[in-house]
Design a protein around this motif. Structure first.
Motif, short mmCIF file in Angstrom:
data_model
loop_
_atom_site.label_atom_id
_atom_site.label_comp_id
_atom_site.label_asym_id
_atom_site.label_seq_id
_atom_site.Cartn_x
_atom_site.Cartn_y
_atom_site.Cartn_z
N GLY A 13 0.81 -1.22 0.00
CA GLY A 13 0.00 0.00 0.00
C GLY A 13 0.84 1.25 0.00
N ARG A 14 2.12 1.11 -0.29
CA ARG A 14 3.06 2.24 -0.27
C ARG A 14 3.81 2.33 -1.59
NH1 ARG A 14 0.30 3.54 3.59
NH2 ARG A 14 0.93 3.26 5.73
N ARG A 15 4.14 3.55 -2.00
CA ARG A 15 4.89 3.75 -3.25
C ARG A 15 6.38 3.99 -3.01
NH1 ARG A 15 2.38 2.44 -7.89
NH2 ARG A 15 0.25 3.13 -7.94
N THR A 16 6.74 4.64 -1.91
CA THR A 16 8.15 4.96 -1.69
C THR A 16 8.91 3.76 -1.14
OG1 THR A 16 7.82 5.78 0.56
CG2 THR A 16 7.62 7.39 -1.23
N LYS A 17 10.20 3.69 -1.49
CA LYS A 17 11.04 2.57 -1.07
C LYS A 17 11.06 2.42 0.44
CE LYS A 17 14.44 4.39 -3.58
NZ LYS A 17 15.73 4.60 -4.27
N ALA A 18 11.28 3.52 1.14
CA ALA A 18 11.39 3.46 2.60
C ALA A 18 10.10 2.96 3.24
CB ALA A 18 11.77 4.83 3.15
N LYS A 19 8.98 3.44 2.75
CA LYS A 19 7.69 3.01 3.32
C LYS A 19 7.40 1.54 2.98
CE LYS A 19 6.50 6.81 5.33
NZ LYS A 19 6.38 6.90 6.77
N GLN A 20 7.79 1.10 1.79
CA GLN A 20 7.62 -0.30 1.45
C GLN A 20 8.45 -1.19 2.37
OE1 GLN A 20 8.64 -0.31 -2.73
NE2 GLN A 20 6.51 0.03 -3.34
N ILE A 21 9.68 -0.78 2.63
CA ILE A 21 10.55 -1.55 3.53
C ILE A 21 9.95 -1.60 4.93
CG2 ILE A 21 12.80 -1.49 4.68
CD1 ILE A 21 13.94 -0.50 1.94
N GLU A 22 9.45 -0.46 5.43
CA GLU A 22 8.80 -0.45 6.75
C GLU A 22 7.63 -1.43 6.79
OE1 GLU A 22 7.51 3.49 7.78
OE2 GLU A 22 9.55 4.30 7.72
N ALA A 23 6.81 -1.42 5.74
CA ALA A 23 5.64 -2.31 5.70
C ALA A 23 6.07 -3.77 5.66
CB ALA A 23 4.77 -1.97 4.49
N LEU A 24 7.08 -4.08 4.88
CA LEU A 24 7.56 -5.47 4.79
C LEU A 24 8.13 -5.94 6.12
CD1 LEU A 24 9.21 -5.28 1.27
CD2 LEU A 24 7.17 -6.60 1.88
N LEU A 25 8.82 -5.06 6.82
CA LEU A 25 9.34 -5.41 8.14
C LEU A 25 8.20 -5.69 9.12
CD1 LEU A 25 12.29 -2.86 8.43
CD2 LEU A 25 12.47 -5.36 8.30
N ARG A 26 7.16 -4.85 9.09
CA ARG A 26 6.00 -5.07 9.96
C ARG A 26 5.31 -6.39 9.64
NH1 ARG A 26 5.01 0.27 9.03
NH2 ARG A 26 3.38 -0.21 7.53
N MET A 27 5.25 -6.73 8.35
CA MET A 27 4.61 -7.99 7.91
C MET A 27 5.49 -9.21 8.15
SD MET A 27 2.95 -7.05 4.28
CE MET A 27 2.72 -5.34 3.90
N LYS A 28 6.76 -8.94 8.50
CA LYS A 28 7.74 -10.01 8.73
C LYS A 28 7.92 -10.89 7.49
CE LYS A 28 7.15 -9.84 13.59
NZ LYS A 28 6.83 -10.40 14.83
N LEU A 29 7.92 -10.24 6.33
CA LEU A 29 8.17 -10.95 5.07
C LEU A 29 9.65 -10.82 4.72
CD1 LEU A 29 5.14 -9.87 2.88
CD2 LEU A 29 5.65 -12.16 3.73
N PRO A 30 10.27 -11.91 4.29
CA PRO A 30 11.68 -11.81 3.91
C PRO A 30 11.83 -11.03 2.60
CG PRO A 30 10.84 -14.03 3.53
CD PRO A 30 9.75 -13.25 4.20
N PHE A 31 12.84 -10.17 2.56
CA PHE A 31 13.11 -9.38 1.36
C PHE A 31 14.56 -8.96 1.36
CE2 PHE A 31 12.12 -6.30 4.60
CZ PHE A 31 12.97 -5.24 4.34
#
Length: 67
Positions: A13-31
């Motif tokens: 639900g985010r367009r910027t790199k930093a916000k996408q990384i924050e969301a992935l960390l919250r979701m605990k998805l590996p990236f």
């Protein structure tokens, strides 16, 4: 193999790199973060498959210096 930019936007639900990384960390998805700072997510990670190598990682052998 990898999510597209649009897939990543839909997932986070985010367009910027930093916000996408924050969301992935919250979701605990590996990236990974690529050379230009964009998060990279494998499709296998979303499907719950583990793509970790089955072999042990290479480790530099210790050198005996004749002590």
């Amino acid at each position: 193999m990898f999510l597209t930019s649009e897939n990543l936007f839909e997932l986070t639900g985010r367009r910027t790199k930093a916000k996408q990384i924050e969301a992935l960390l919250r979701m605990k998805l590996p990236f990974w973060v690529n050379a230009i700072g964009r998060p990279v997510v494998t499709i296998a990670a979303l499907e719950g498959r583990n793509e970790a190598p089955k072999e042990k990682p290479w480790v530099m052998p210790r050198v005996n210096r004749g002590t």
